[in-house]
Design an enzyme around this catalytic site. Sequence first.
Site, PDB file in Angstrom:
ATOM      1  CB  ALA A 188       0.977  -0.039   4.974  1.00  0.00           C
ATOM      2  CE1 TYR A 241      -7.994  -7.134   2.374  1.00  0.00           C
ATOM      3  CE2 TYR A 241      -6.129  -7.367   3.851  1.00  0.00           C
ATOM      4  CZ  TYR A 241      -6.771  -6.690   2.828  1.00  0.00           C
ATOM      5  OH  TYR A 241      -6.219  -5.585   2.267  1.00  0.00           O
ATOM      6  CD  GLU A 242      -7.439  -8.772  -1.993  1.00  0.00           C
ATOM      7  OE1 GLU A 242      -7.848  -8.790  -3.165  1.00  0.00           O
ATOM      8  OE2 GLU A 242      -6.266  -8.480  -1.700  1.00  0.00           O
ATOM      9  CG  HIS A 299      -4.058  -8.121   1.193  1.00  0.00           C
ATOM     10  ND1 HIS A 299      -4.306  -7.326   0.109  1.00  0.00           N
ATOM     11  CD2 HIS A 299      -3.068  -7.525   1.906  1.00  0.00           C
ATOM     12  CE1 HIS A 299      -3.484  -6.277   0.159  1.00  0.00           C
ATOM     13  NE2 HIS A 299      -2.728  -6.375   1.232  1.00  0.00           N
ATOM     14  CB  SER A 312      -0.867   0.068   1.261  1.00  0.00           C
ATOM     15  OG  SER A 312      -1.629  -1.081   1.404  1.00  0.00           O
ATOM     16  CG  ASN A 333      -1.856   2.502  11.905  1.00  0.00           C
ATOM     17  OD1 ASN A 333      -1.654   2.063  10.769  1.00  0.00           O
ATOM     18  ND2 ASN A 333      -2.177   1.730  12.925  1.00  0.00           N
ATOM     19  CG  HIS A 371      -7.773   0.884   3.485  1.00  0.00           C
ATOM     20  ND1 HIS A 371      -6.557   0.247   3.538  1.00  0.00           N
ATOM     21  CD2 HIS A 371      -8.073   1.000   2.167  1.00  0.00           C
ATOM     22  CE1 HIS A 371      -6.133  -0.009   2.297  1.00  0.00           C
ATOM     23  NE2 HIS A 371      -7.033   0.444   1.454  1.00  0.00           N
ATOM     24  CG  MET A 384      -4.343  -6.726   7.934  1.00  0.00           C
ATOM     25  SD  MET A 384      -5.869  -5.946   7.378  1.00  0.00           S
ATOM     26  CE  MET A 384      -6.218  -4.860   8.761  1.00  0.00           C
ATOM     27  CB  SER A 385       0.258  -8.174   3.452  1.00  0.00           C
ATOM     28  OG  SER A 385       1.267  -7.247   3.825  1.00  0.00           O
ATOM     29  CG  HIS A 401      -2.743  -2.740  -3.100  1.00  0.00           C
ATOM     30  ND1 HIS A 401      -1.439  -3.105  -2.880  1.00  0.00           N
ATOM     31  CD2 HIS A 401      -3.338  -2.762  -1.908  1.00  0.00           C
ATOM     32  CE1 HIS A 401      -1.262  -3.333  -1.597  1.00  0.00           C
ATOM     33  NE2 HIS A 401      -2.391  -3.127  -0.975  1.00  0.00           N
TER      34      HIS A 401
HETATM   35  N1  HPA Z   1      -3.086  -3.212  11.753  1.00  0.00           N
HETATM   36  C1  HPA Z   1      -3.068  -4.082  10.736  1.00  0.00           C
HETATM   37  N2  HPA Z   1      -2.678  -3.776   9.516  1.00  0.00           N
HETATM   38  C2  HPA Z   1      -2.282  -2.513   9.288  1.00  0.00           C
HETATM   39  C3  HPA Z   1      -2.273  -1.541  10.297  1.00  0.00           C
HETATM   40  C4  HPA Z   1      -2.685  -1.910  11.593  1.00  0.00           C
HETATM   41  O1  HPA Z   1      -2.702  -1.109  12.553  1.00  0.00           O
HETATM   42  N3  HPA Z   1      -1.820  -0.392   9.734  1.00  0.00           N
HETATM   43  C5  HPA Z   1      -1.555  -0.661   8.427  1.00  0.00           C
HETATM   44  N4  HPA Z   1      -1.832  -1.950   8.150  1.00  0.00           N
END
Ligand code: HPA
Length: 264
Positions: free
Chosen positions: A108, A80-81, A78, A25, A227, A239, A203-204, A56
């Site tokens: 990210a 989760y998709e 991913h 990302s 973050n 997101h 998540m990746s 993406h």
């Molecule tokens: N958690 C999970 N995946 C993420 C986060 C997060 O805080 N920030 C960016 N991708």
Amino acid sequence: MNQAISVLVNKLEGLAPKTAIVLGSGLGAVVDEVSDAAHVPYEDLEGFPHSGVSGHAAQVVAGKWDGTPVLFLSGRAHYYENGDASVMRAPLETLHGLGIKRLILTNAAGSLRSDMPPGSVMQITDHINFSGTNPLFGEPSDRRFVGLTNAYDATMRDEMRAAAARAGLELHQGVYMWFSGPSFETPAEIGMARTFGADAVGMSTVPEVILARFLGLDVAAASVITNLAAGMSGEEISHQETKDMAPLGGKRLAAILREMLTSR
Ligand code: HPA
């Protein structure tokens, strides 16, 4: 030769990159620096995912980055998709078939450390697979028992650290913990992650590391921090925040990778 490999061999016109980079990302802009680039949309490559995540792109970009041949997978799918942890298997097998030896994964991530705020870059030294799944479920051969003791190649890690030092950029080191997503974590889950030894969550990447080691590729990986993790800032995570904040650390990570690849 499978369809994806032969399409790319034709498009690469003898380029023969040894290194591939998966852009997560907010990192897609890196490919703008590549000269004489060939662009191939994933939809033209059999077995490649049709990634639907906003933020993406979904294309292979291959060319010279400051003179060094490199191939980018711009955009990933991913778990989760569609609930398929092996969704990146065909692209990674294609890289292997093209003669790629080294894979650099980027993503990210949320930070568990207040000394590693948004905009920071973290080299992944090790990971925790907290998803309960594995991209090698269903793989019938004994090769499925992949060792992950040295999943993140020591030489590539040293090269990335040295590149960051030469570029004058801070590169944190830490453990990345894979949560399935797509919901973000709860503050309680982040408390657990900290107890478990995680420095960042995302998540990746982890399924791709496992697949790449299965294929015998050397792996390095880095996170751009977008973050502070859930419960650390008092604000909700989104997101949109990931997309907005990724380019900040993304520029730093791109400078580190450019230095790493082009000074070899
Ligand atoms: N958690 C999970 N995946 C993420 C986060 C997060 O805080 N920030 C960016 N991708």
